[in-house]
Design a protein around this motif. Structure first.
Motif, short mmCIF file in Angstrom:
data_model
loop_
_atom_site.label_atom_id
_atom_site.label_comp_id
_atom_site.label_asym_id
_atom_site.label_seq_id
_atom_site.Cartn_x
_atom_site.Cartn_y
_atom_site.Cartn_z
N LYS A 20 12.48 -1.92 -1.67
CA LYS A 20 11.83 -2.59 -0.94
C LYS A 20 10.60 -3.47 -1.24
O LYS A 20 10.26 -4.67 -0.66
CB LYS A 20 11.48 -1.84 0.37
N LEU A 21 10.00 -2.75 -2.18
CA LEU A 21 8.92 -3.47 -2.53
C LEU A 21 8.87 -4.36 -3.90
O LEU A 21 7.92 -4.92 -4.51
CB LEU A 21 7.79 -2.33 -2.90
N ALA A 53 -4.56 3.91 3.35
CA ALA A 53 -5.36 2.95 2.36
C ALA A 53 -4.73 1.44 2.03
O ALA A 53 -5.50 0.55 1.95
CB ALA A 53 -5.04 3.80 0.89
N ALA A 54 -3.36 1.43 2.17
CA ALA A 54 -2.66 0.20 2.44
C ALA A 54 -3.39 -0.73 3.44
O ALA A 54 -3.33 -1.96 3.14
CB ALA A 54 -1.12 0.42 2.18
N ALA A 199 1.98 -0.39 8.21
CA ALA A 199 1.54 -0.58 7.16
C ALA A 199 1.98 -1.75 6.25
O ALA A 199 1.84 -2.67 5.71
CB ALA A 199 1.22 0.38 5.91
N TYR A 200 3.53 -1.66 6.02
CA TYR A 200 4.23 -2.38 5.46
C TYR A 200 4.60 -3.75 6.00
O TYR A 200 4.45 -4.83 5.45
CB TYR A 200 5.82 -1.83 4.96
N PRO A 201 5.03 -3.73 7.47
CA PRO A 201 5.10 -5.02 7.84
C PRO A 201 3.88 -5.84 8.11
O PRO A 201 3.59 -7.15 8.20
CB PRO A 201 5.55 -4.75 9.47
N LEU A 206 0.80 -10.81 5.94
CA LEU A 206 -0.18 -11.43 5.22
C LEU A 206 0.15 -11.96 3.98
O LEU A 206 -0.22 -13.31 3.62
CB LEU A 206 -1.12 -10.27 4.93
N TYR A 207 1.13 -11.35 3.48
CA TYR A 207 1.53 -12.01 1.97
C TYR A 207 2.47 -13.34 2.21
O TYR A 207 2.29 -14.22 1.37
CB TYR A 207 2.59 -10.95 1.30
#
Length: 225
Positions: A20-21, A53-54, A199-201, A206-207
């Motif tokens: 996924k990353l 933290a992410a 956290a991931y979405p 943002l990216y």
């Protein structure tokens, strides 16, 4: 916890999350290249599911992204060796102008300078600024856990009685109590569960904005066709 168990736990998480990353590990911002360091640290956190933290680093990524974009637009085309004096003057001016902006002003300035579009501005102001950025930066738990119920039902047991009942294979007796979700330990559990979901979405959104800004700053289309 032993070192072996610790490493095994992290390896399992990496195996689970790598695919996924992987794109974000390999992709690089060009004009906004100073953000790659922050991006990589967010990926490291997401990879091993350190999601609080992410989110915290993603908030830093957001603010740095907007200010960096404004500064890069001011110094566009200037090179260190070729235009050093002019570059230094413009950098001083740009940092005085943008470096101390609060988030809402950075968003507005980014929109006014055509670095973000209307949809991105609305998303950052209406959904991100208060609910995620401010909530986590100021540790406002009622905002962090926005939408949670005010109370929750819990079962209360007497441990000695539980052991005795289990030994005798008897039915457990419990008391049901209604507890406020403002209890700090419950707040932390709710926060963990919510962070695991967002956290991931949050980083992903943002990216994508950072990639859009990167392309808009590439006026000569040297990197984005």
């Amino acid at each position: 916890m032993s070192k072996e168990i610790f490493l095994r736990s992290y390896l399992e998480k990496v195996n689970q999350n790598y695919n996924k990353l992987e794109y974000y590990l390999n992709d690089r911002l060009v004009v906004l290249s100073p953000l790659n360091l922050i991006k990589d640290q967010i990926i490291n956190c997401l990879m091993i599911e350190q999601n609080i933290a992410a989110i915290t680093i993603s908030n830093h990524f957001l603010e740095r992204m907007l200010k960096l974009a404004l500064i890069e637009k001011e110094i566009y085309g200037l090179k260190i060796r070729k235009d050093n004096n002019q570059l230094n003057l413009k950098l001083d001016k740009a940092y005085k102008k943008y470096d101390r902006l609060i988030l809402s002003d950075s968003i507005s300035e980014g929109y006014n300078r055509n670095l973000i579009n209307e949809e991105e501005k609305k998303y950052l102001k209406d959904r991100i600024k208060d609910d995620i950025r401010n909530a986590y930066s100021h540790a406002e738990m009622e905002k962090v856990n926005k939408g949670k119920p005010e109370n929750m039902n819990m079962f209360q047991y007497n441990l000695n009685e539980v052991n005795e009942k289990l030994k005798n294979q008897e039915s457990l007796i419990h008391n049901e109590i209604n507890v406020s979700t403002k209890v700090p330990s419950i707040q932390s559990d709710i926060q963990r569960d919510r962070c695991n979901k967002i956290a991931y979405p949050y980083f992903e959104s943002l990216y994508q904005i950072a990639k859009n800004i990167d392309a808009r700053l590439d006026i000569k289309k040297e990197f984005y066709k």
